[in-house]
Design an enzyme around this catalytic site. Sequence first.
Site, PDB file in Angstrom:
ATOM      1  N   GLU A 149      18.666  10.565 -38.357  1.00 26.14           N
ATOM      2  CA  GLU A 149      17.201  10.564 -38.251  1.00 26.14           C
ATOM      3  C   GLU A 149      16.747  11.353 -37.025  1.00 26.14           C
ATOM      4  O   GLU A 149      15.746  12.069 -37.083  1.00 26.14           O
ATOM      5  CB  GLU A 149      16.655   9.127 -38.201  1.00 26.14           C
ATOM      6  CG  GLU A 149      16.914   8.309 -39.463  1.00 26.14           C
ATOM      7  CD  GLU A 149      16.451   8.978 -40.762  1.00 26.14           C
ATOM      8  OE1 GLU A 149      15.549   9.829 -40.733  1.00 26.14           O
ATOM      9  OE2 GLU A 149      17.039   8.656 -41.816  1.00 26.14           O
TER      10      GLU A 149
ATOM     11  N   HIS B 237      18.552  18.482 -44.420  1.00 18.69           N
ATOM     12  CA  HIS B 237      19.832  18.018 -44.962  1.00 18.69           C
ATOM     13  C   HIS B 237      20.823  19.171 -45.077  1.00 18.69           C
ATOM     14  O   HIS B 237      20.429  20.300 -45.365  1.00 18.69           O
ATOM     15  CB  HIS B 237      19.628  17.333 -46.309  1.00 18.69           C
ATOM     16  CG  HIS B 237      18.959  15.995 -46.158  1.00 18.69           C
ATOM     17  ND1 HIS B 237      18.222  15.422 -47.160  1.00 18.69           N
ATOM     18  CD2 HIS B 237      18.918  15.130 -45.122  1.00 18.69           C
ATOM     19  CE1 HIS B 237      17.764  14.247 -46.729  1.00 18.69           C
ATOM     20  NE2 HIS B 237      18.166  14.067 -45.487  1.00 18.69           N
TER      21      HIS B 237
END
Lengths: 444, 173
Positions: free
Chosen positions: B131, B140
Amino acid sequence: MATNISILIVDDEESVRDSLYNWFLEDGYKVECAENAKKALSLLKKEKFNIILADIKMPGMDGLEMHRRIKALDSDAIVIIMTAFAAVDTAVQALKDGAFDYITKPFDPDDLTHLIRNAAKQISLSEENTVLKNKVISLENIDDIIGVSNAMTKVLTEVKSVAQSGSSVIITGESGTGKELIARALHSNSLRKYFPMVCVHCGALTESLLESELFGHEKGAFTGAMYNRKGKFEMADGGTIFLDEIATISIKMQIELLRVLESKSFVRVGGNKEIKSDFRVICATNKDLNTMVKEGTFREDLFYRLNVVNIHIPPLRERSEDIPLLVSHFIKKYCTSMNREPIDIDPAALNRIKQFEFPGNVRELENMIERAIVIGNGKQIKLKDLPIGQEKNNSTIESLNDLEKNHIERILEKYSWNISRTAKALNIDRATLYNKIKKYNIKH
Amino acid sequence: MQNIILIAYGHFELNSLKEIAGAITREYSSPVVIKEGYMDMDRFFDASRRQYDGNKILKEVDFVHHFEALKKIALFKVDLYIPILTYIFGQAYLNGKTGIASLYRLKNELYGMNSDENLLVERFIKEVIHELGHTFGLKHCYNPSCVMRSSTYVEDIDQKSSFLCNRCKKLLI
């Protein structure tokens, strides 16, 4: 993770839009949001989105109606319908209308990830399909077939005019002239181009094998027929069947072939069900079918059935002006396939090639260039890299001086301009060799 | 140098917090300050889903001022969701200042397996680093061992390492 896929989220709830927006952003997609169908459609008019996630229940226009309008704007767009209610009837309706999938809120994160990945995979497959289709068309584009000679220009004009007609074609020409290439060009430029082109090399098969190959067979039709098998005529349905070396088929097969061409229907070997197939026939041969008809070895009725259009490809020796273009094409082709820098060809080597008669035609030239690239120095194709026999090369030379000049040139090339070794081979001293080089103005 | 603030909402073992702080410093080369946070969690509870709204919590944590903070990561023990998804392990503002992570769905017991404290801390470290990566602008990653690989199940978290791959490290600079 993904970079070039764009997603449009259409939902009247801000929290849903925000959540999905952040989720897809973290995954690396390009994301836009719209709070209603009207705004979504106006965004779609301005830019293209690959995937549209649309809520089914929205004030004003609902998701299903919006989906229909999206499809009218962009038939390639993938629409995924979202709903808070698991209503099967709306889901079925959405799928019937061509929606990619249907997902019930709230989603399992894994389901959402998989759904988007599947959609992305479909997009990439469809893009790949388009690229490959274009590539296939360009592979046998008539304009890409090499030839500037009058003879070849005439052939290409014929191909252009005949391709769209759907008539049977016989392509004649010596072995290695490119009959299959012309057949492929005919197919690729016809209305049948998106259907298969099936090639059968009749000369390579025995009569019984050819019969089974062309018509297919039923399980148990003969020893070894373990399964039902489709024949080439069946496989060519909608497309083209290319029968190479048609002159080699037996009289019995000629009769069967004639019947199939007349009725466009046949029965598999060992079967009793009539199968219909819509195909175009293109044949090729290096034999003179007219003579064979006169001699009675080729059926006249089949000949006239096949010979609606005849395209004759001239041998390479009759179109030597095409040789430089073909040489540079093959150099480019093989340098690319061998991952090498493009090389050029020594003018002396090119002259020698132009003088050669090429009994094996373009195929022989192609193999010659491939070999020269493999064994050469990687910078330039030299005379010594070519396997051409000298007896053919001096056929036009009549004067003794020219003969001597050519011989000295050849030996110099053979010994890579090593003067001592060349002089020794010619059985003269070095000074004499230098004098002769000067006299004949021979250049390295 | 500005700090990364690790704010614990609820009781966490100090050793675990120190371990997480160490991993953050290792990956982001920033000193970490551990703080305790207080929040009326009832405000974020959705009785129909029996879960806590991650969007609202993230907004709240972001709103609390920590002027000295380079980034803030808040740790929870409750079951988080966002309106569109059934659950989340955590979330963050991409290129923002704040992220949140919960260890609720990282526990083995939730999946019918025996409790494993070490594995739980290991998973939590990966989630926190992940995070925080988003707050630094990282998206990602395809690399299966990179901590920035997307994970929707705990098994996915176990597959990856707690380290950023070289590509993501370069993007940080």
